[in-house]
Design a protein around this motif. Structure first.
Motif, short mmCIF file in Angstrom:
data_model
loop_
_atom_site.label_atom_id
_atom_site.label_comp_id
_atom_site.label_asym_id
_atom_site.label_seq_id
_atom_site.Cartn_x
_atom_site.Cartn_y
_atom_site.Cartn_z
N TYR A 1 14.79 66.32 55.96
CA TYR A 1 15.74 66.72 56.84
C TYR A 1 16.69 67.96 56.18
O TYR A 1 16.85 68.13 54.96
CB TYR A 1 16.78 65.92 57.29
N ASP A 2 16.92 68.98 56.94
CA ASP A 2 17.66 70.24 56.36
C ASP A 2 18.84 70.60 57.06
O ASP A 2 19.61 71.45 56.59
CB ASP A 2 16.51 71.43 56.74
N TYR A 3 19.33 69.78 58.05
CA TYR A 3 20.73 70.18 58.54
C TYR A 3 21.61 68.74 58.92
O TYR A 3 20.76 67.96 59.50
CB TYR A 3 20.74 70.88 60.00
N LEU A 4 22.76 68.93 58.31
CA LEU A 4 23.67 67.97 58.86
C LEU A 4 24.79 68.28 59.85
O LEU A 4 25.25 69.33 59.68
CB LEU A 4 24.68 67.48 57.54
N ILE A 5 24.90 67.45 60.79
CA ILE A 5 25.88 68.25 61.93
C ILE A 5 26.67 66.79 62.05
O ILE A 5 26.68 65.51 61.64
CB ILE A 5 25.47 68.57 63.19
N GLY A 6 28.20 67.31 62.44
CA GLY A 6 28.98 65.96 62.69
C GLY A 6 30.29 66.68 63.36
O GLY A 6 30.59 67.89 63.39
N CYS A 7 31.29 65.72 63.95
CA CYS A 7 32.49 66.21 64.34
C CYS A 7 33.57 65.72 63.18
O CYS A 7 33.66 64.58 62.80
CB CYS A 7 32.91 65.36 65.62
N ALA A 8 34.53 66.64 62.46
CA ALA A 8 35.39 66.52 61.54
C ALA A 8 36.59 66.23 62.35
O ALA A 8 37.28 67.41 63.13
CB ALA A 8 35.53 67.32 60.73
N SER A 9 37.49 65.31 62.34
CA SER A 9 38.82 64.85 63.20
C SER A 9 39.97 65.23 62.28
O SER A 9 40.03 65.41 61.31
CB SER A 9 38.57 63.52 63.63
N VAL A 10 41.05 66.00 63.36
CA VAL A 10 42.33 66.28 62.70
C VAL A 10 43.09 65.53 63.55
O VAL A 10 42.87 65.62 64.85
CB VAL A 10 42.13 67.97 62.83
N SER A 11 44.21 64.72 63.14
CA SER A 11 45.07 64.07 63.99
C SER A 11 45.80 64.93 64.89
O SER A 11 46.05 66.31 64.53
CB SER A 11 46.12 63.32 63.12
N MET A 12 45.96 64.59 65.97
CA MET A 12 46.99 65.15 66.95
C MET A 12 48.24 64.55 67.30
O MET A 12 49.11 64.65 68.33
CB MET A 12 46.36 65.41 68.35
N LEU B 1 38.36 64.99 53.95
CA LEU B 1 36.85 64.75 54.40
C LEU B 1 36.62 66.42 54.77
O LEU B 1 35.47 66.83 54.42
CB LEU B 1 36.79 64.10 55.41
N ILE B 2 37.20 67.29 55.62
CA ILE B 2 37.10 68.42 55.97
C ILE B 2 36.85 69.50 54.86
O ILE B 2 35.87 70.31 54.52
CB ILE B 2 38.05 69.13 56.88
N LYS B 3 37.81 69.19 53.90
CA LYS B 3 37.94 70.15 52.62
C LYS B 3 36.55 69.81 51.79
O LYS B 3 35.97 70.58 51.24
CB LYS B 3 38.94 69.60 51.89
N GLY B 4 36.02 68.38 51.70
CA GLY B 4 34.93 68.50 51.02
C GLY B 4 33.67 68.99 51.65
O GLY B 4 32.76 69.46 50.95
N TYR B 5 33.64 68.80 53.14
CA TYR B 5 32.57 69.63 53.72
C TYR B 5 32.44 71.09 53.37
O TYR B 5 31.34 71.49 53.19
CB TYR B 5 32.50 69.30 55.29
N LEU B 6 33.72 71.77 53.59
CA LEU B 6 33.67 73.11 53.24
C LEU B 6 33.11 73.49 52.17
O LEU B 6 32.75 74.44 51.75
CB LEU B 6 35.03 73.78 53.74
N ARG B 7 33.85 72.52 50.81
CA ARG B 7 33.39 72.99 49.65
C ARG B 7 31.81 72.74 49.39
O ARG B 7 31.39 73.56 48.39
CB ARG B 7 34.26 72.02 48.63
#
Length: 252
Positions: free
Chosen positions: A145-156, A204-210
């Motif tokens: 597989y070539d792509y990962l997608i998902g929703c990264a959550s931020v508290s509101m 988690l978001i920091k890890g995705y972006l890195r």
């Protein structure tokens, strides 16, 4: 789908390994961990028929990546994985309940969705997320597989100001090309929120972006989890060389 297990000595008394759940009992334990984290810790309103279990219509179609502490006999981290074949079987990706993914339609045959990421509070020191990431990487490689997608959550918890500020900050460097842009079905009302706070990305978001992930558009509001969800797309070809070497064994 096959996935080789990996073991790591986390610290004395913790013998961790990662792999796909192989029995209904393991899946149920992962769903109970999700409930404890999302409902009891974070206050999410989960629509579940079984008390203490986070389960929805996508779970039977997903594979469940788990990290187990063998010495303690418990699951301490999990991701669920929806393959392209499984997404066709159920008719959609989970992300499509929050975003219009029309512009990603040409990627669907090679696109895996990840979600419901959570780690036991006693194990949030980095080792478990590292194992989960390694498991995901091997899953992608072993199944081509070539792509990962998902929703990264931020508290509101603050009403959404932090999430709006974080998006405003990250879009400058991490927004995807126009051809991959997706659109929230229930947009976070950015115009009504502060966007000037000093907002640090959650780990988690920091890890995705890195790793090389893009943010694919404005955040959606998830009222059940009381989060702002950022759409994430990670092409394997964009994965940072350090991550690729660590998780996939690449030499280039």
């Amino acid at each position: 789908m096959l996935l080789k297990e990996e073991r790591v000595a986390h610290r004395p008394g913790r013998n961790l390994h990662v792999g796909l759940a192989t029995s209904p009992t393991e899946i149920l334990e992962a769903q109970k961990l999700r409930y404890r984290v999302f409902a009891e810790e974070m206050g999410a309103r989960l629509s579940t028929r079984t008390p203490g279990v986070d389960k929805d219509i996508y779970d039977p179609y997903c594979e469940h990546l788990i990290v187990r502490d063998e010495d303690a006999g418990r699951i301490v981290g999990t991701y669920r994985i929806l393959s392209p074949v499984a997404a066709r079987e159920i008719g959609s990706y989970y992300s499509e309940s929050e975003f219009d993914l029309t512009r990603l339609r040409n990627l669907r045959e090679r696109m895996v969705e990840i979600g419901r990421s959570c780690i036991d509070p006693d194990y949030r020191t980095g080792a478990v997320i590292t194992l989960l990431w390694g498991g995901l990487a091997r899953y992608m490689i072993e199944n081509n597989y070539d792509y990962l997608i998902g929703c990264a959550s931020v508290s509101m918890a603050d009403g959404g100001h932090l999430a709006a500020s974080l998006y405003n900050r990250l879009q400058e460097e991490h927004l995807c090309p126009l051809e991959y842009r997706v659109f929230p079905r229930t947009p976070l009302p950015l115009h009504a929120l502060r966007q000037d706070l000093d907002a640090a990305p959650p780990p988690l978001i920091k890890g995705y972006l890195r790793a090389g992930a893009w943010i694919c558009g404005e955040p959606a509001w998830d009222p059940d989890f009381n989060t702002a969800d950022l759409p994430i797309l990670l092409p394997v070809s964009r994965m940072d060389a350090r991550y690729a070497k660590h998780f996939m064994g690449r030499k280039d």
